[in-house]
Write a protein that holds these residues in place. Structure first.
Motif: not given
Length: 106
Positions: A17-18, A56-61
């Protein structure tokens, strides 16, 4: 989660996904790839990619969720790799560029 195969599947899904995450760099993570992660019982070798995902903000959670599953075997047992991951997590909490850094050690 004691199941090493299950941990590896979670990491594989995360990396699919990332895919950009393994190439993320931060001076605070210097030496992270030299840690013998996969030699510890129940520990997959891709922990550096998960820790980099916290940059990374998109993968952080999702990185935080998967890393939590990988570093804890159950509610009362930490994976042996936690002791080696913790210094990197602490460093990231002190880095102003880390997204949601307050959640790292919560």
């Amino acid at each position: 989660m004691h199941d090493l195969a299950g941990k590896r599947v979670q990491i594989e899904v995360f990396l699919n996904e990332y895919p950009h995450v393994p190439s993320l760099a931060n001076d605070l993570l210097q030496g992270i790839d030299a840690v013998p992660w996969s030699t510890m019982p129940g520990c997959p070798g891709a922990i550096p990619a998960l820790i980099r995902g916290l940059l990374d903000e998109t993968s952080y959670e999702e990185a935080l969720r998967v890393l939590g599953n990988v570093l804890t075997d159950d509610i009362f047992h930490l994976n042996p790799a936690m002791a080696l991951a913790l210094p990197y997590l602490i460093k990231l909490t002190n880095d102003e560029t880390t997204p949601s850094k307050g959640e790292l050690l919560a």
